[in-house]
Write a protein that holds these residues in place. Structure first.
Motif, PDB file in Angstrom:
ATOM      1  N   GLY A   7     -17.133  13.584   8.232  1.00  0.00           N
ATOM      2  CA  GLY A   7     -17.804  14.821   8.612  1.00  0.00           C
ATOM      3  C   GLY A   7     -17.513  15.270  10.026  1.00  0.00           C
ATOM      4  O   GLY A   7     -17.905  16.354  10.432  1.00  0.00           O
ATOM      5  N   GLY A   8     -16.805  14.440  10.805  1.00  0.00           N
ATOM      6  CA  GLY A   8     -16.483  14.801  12.174  1.00  0.00           C
ATOM      7  C   GLY A   8     -17.544  14.388  13.148  1.00  0.00           C
ATOM      8  O   GLY A   8     -18.730  14.361  12.826  1.00  0.00           O
ATOM      9  N   GLY A   9     -17.127  14.046  14.370  1.00  0.00           N
ATOM     10  CA  GLY A   9     -18.086  13.741  15.420  1.00  0.00           C
ATOM     11  C   GLY A   9     -17.805  12.449  16.141  1.00  0.00           C
ATOM     12  O   GLY A   9     -17.247  11.503  15.581  1.00  0.00           O
ATOM     13  N   SER A  10     -18.170  12.415  17.431  1.00  0.00           N
ATOM     14  CA  SER A  10     -18.038  11.235  18.261  1.00  0.00           C
ATOM     15  C   SER A  10     -19.090  11.306  19.361  1.00  0.00           C
ATOM     16  O   SER A  10     -19.858  12.261  19.431  1.00  0.00           O
ATOM     17  CB  SER A  10     -16.628  11.159  18.857  1.00  0.00           C
ATOM     18  N   ARG A  11     -19.112  10.303  20.248  1.00  0.00           N
ATOM     19  CA  ARG A  11     -20.118  10.286  21.307  1.00  0.00           C
ATOM     20  C   ARG A  11     -19.782  11.296  22.403  1.00  0.00           C
ATOM     21  O   ARG A  11     -18.616  11.498  22.739  1.00  0.00           O
ATOM     22  CB  ARG A  11     -20.249   8.901  21.911  1.00  0.00           C
ATOM     23  N   VAL A  12     -20.831  11.894  22.964  1.00  0.00           N
ATOM     24  CA  VAL A  12     -20.677  12.885  24.022  1.00  0.00           C
ATOM     25  C   VAL A  12     -21.847  12.774  24.999  1.00  0.00           C
ATOM     26  O   VAL A  12     -22.878  12.184  24.690  1.00  0.00           O
ATOM     27  CB  VAL A  12     -20.655  14.326  23.457  1.00  0.00           C
ATOM     28  N   HIS A  13     -21.672  13.360  26.177  1.00  0.00           N
ATOM     29  CA  HIS A  13     -22.782  13.623  27.071  1.00  0.00           C
ATOM     30  C   HIS A  13     -23.320  15.006  26.712  1.00  0.00           C
ATOM     31  O   HIS A  13     -22.536  15.925  26.415  1.00  0.00           O
ATOM     32  CB  HIS A  13     -22.324  13.574  28.525  1.00  0.00           C
ATOM     33  N   PHE A  14     -24.630  15.184  26.747  1.00  0.00           N
ATOM     34  CA  PHE A  14     -25.176  16.413  26.178  1.00  0.00           C
ATOM     35  C   PHE A  14     -26.481  16.823  26.840  1.00  0.00           C
ATOM     36  O   PHE A  14     -27.162  16.018  27.483  1.00  0.00           O
ATOM     37  CB  PHE A  14     -25.436  16.225  24.678  1.00  0.00           C
ATOM     38  N   MET A  15     -26.817  18.090  26.649  1.00  0.00           N
ATOM     39  CA  MET A  15     -28.152  18.631  26.886  1.00  0.00           C
ATOM     40  C   MET A  15     -28.457  19.531  25.704  1.00  0.00           C
ATOM     41  O   MET A  15     -27.613  20.348  25.310  1.00  0.00           O
ATOM     42  CB  MET A  15     -28.216  19.428  28.191  1.00  0.00           C
TER      43      MET A  15
END
Length: 363
Positions: free
Chosen positions: A170-178
């Motif tokens: 489904g796509g996706g990985s770790r990120v820094h976020f707000m």
């Protein structure tokens, strides 16, 4: 000495003696109150008050032992994983204040390199490049702070979601976020996130949005993501329906304008290598059907089609798989997964089988 002076002197002596006796008396101190750990039921099971505070804490985690395999293997591939979670919450005038930490450690049988191994009675050539040993890592998987609907920190992207099978991507990985989440009534929610996957590259964040609707019959969720570095975007939709108490259905659809961080698959996902290099696909469609035999045993089967893998015209692929989940006892689960992967390009075909056996203890 007259009688009056004698009486006054006697009274003074009596008062002095009484005071001395009172001063000499031993008074036992009152015992200090013992502060027991109190259960906090405001946020669900497992929370307790940190002594001396109004903060509720839940400690949880899991231990996993897994055996992986593919049709091209020469032997066993095994790994162990452990996760430890700390979830702290308390109420404020601005809503729930939360902090969450997930620590993960993984170790698996490794490929050390062309180390010469000499063991009596064995084939040296077969052992060359496959020296005995283990490798692994310990790291911070998630760490974020939340206040009301606002959250910030490190975790998997908001775009990270898929089917409940083990074949899908489904796509996706770790990120820094707000991010900020609006929780409406009747199961509706909306989230907007600013995410950063680059390091010291530019000041343009990626933008991800999600709309969700959940009811007793199931759920429908939709995502849109814009990669500010690649200047490309991706969309995804997932629907889940409880047909009966025993049968459930799931479906996924994705589309990408071009190669970007939110690509639906990576090289590792599709069996093209051990690295997680992003491949993506122009579009994909997939589905799954599951059946719950009883409270302990359930199974599922499904497939997903990918068109223009790595955004190369004519490169197509299919992944399909089945899973069987069995709960040995509460908190101890086993899973068997068998997957099939196939890719075609200009009349050439590459395919293979993969799967795993998993044992997992959750607490």
């Amino acid at each position: 000495m007259n009688i009056k002076s004698l009486l006054l002197g006697s009274a003074a002596a009596l008062v002095a003696a009484t005071g001395a006796n009172a001063a000499d008396a031993i008074i036992a101190p009152e015992p200090e109150a013992v502060e027991y750990v109190r259960v906090c039921d405001a946020y669900g099971a497992g929370f307790f008050y940190i002594p001396g505070t109004e903060t509720c804490l839940r400690v949880s985690g899991m231990v996993r032992y897994q055996i992986d395999w593919t049709s091209e293997d020469d032997g066993w591939k095994k790994y162990g994983r452990a996760e430890l979670n700390f979830d702290a919450r308390n109420e404020t005038e601005l809503g729930t204040l939360r902090s969450f930490i997930k620590l993960r450690a993984t170790s698996h049988s490794g490929h050390i390199g062309d180390t010469a191994v000499s063991i009596s009675g064995t084939d040296f050539n077969k052992l060359k490049g496959k020296a005995y040993g283990n490798n692994g890592n310990v790291g911070l998987q998630e760490a974020f702070i939340g206040l009301g609907g606002l959250e910030m920190g490190l975790r998997d992207t908001l775009y990270d979601a898929g089917l409940s099978g083990e074949f899908d991507s489904g796509g996706g990985s770790r990120v820094h976020f707000m991010s900020y989440t609006f929780a409406g009534g009747n199961g509706f929610s909306a989230t907007l996130a600013l995410e950063e996957a680059d390091y010291d590259y530019d000041y343009k964040p990626n933008v991800v949005g999600k709309l969700g609707f959940t009811q007793g019959w199931g759920s429908v969720d939709a995502w849109v993501a814009y990669d500010a570095t690649a200047k490309e975007w991706a969309v995804k939709g997932i629907a889940k329906a409880n047909v009966t108490d025993a049968v459930w259905l799931e479906a996924i659809a994705t589309y990408e304008s071009g190669h970007n961080f939110y690509g639906v698959i990576t090289a590792k996902d599709f069996g093209f290598g051990s690295v997680s290099a992003n491949l993506g696909a122009k579009w994909s469609l997939g589905g799954l059907v599951g059946y719950k035999f009883n409270d302990k045993l359930k199974a599922s089967i499904g497939a997903q089609y990918f068109d223009k893998i790595a955004h190369v015209s004519g490169l197509k692929g299919v992944s399909a798989g089945a899973t069987v989940d069995y709960e040995v006892v509460k908190g101890f689960n086993t899973k068997l997964a068998v997957n099939y992967l196939s890719a075609k390009y200009q009349g050439q075909k590459e395919d293979g089988w993969a799967g795993f056996v998993r044992f997992q203890r959750n607490f």
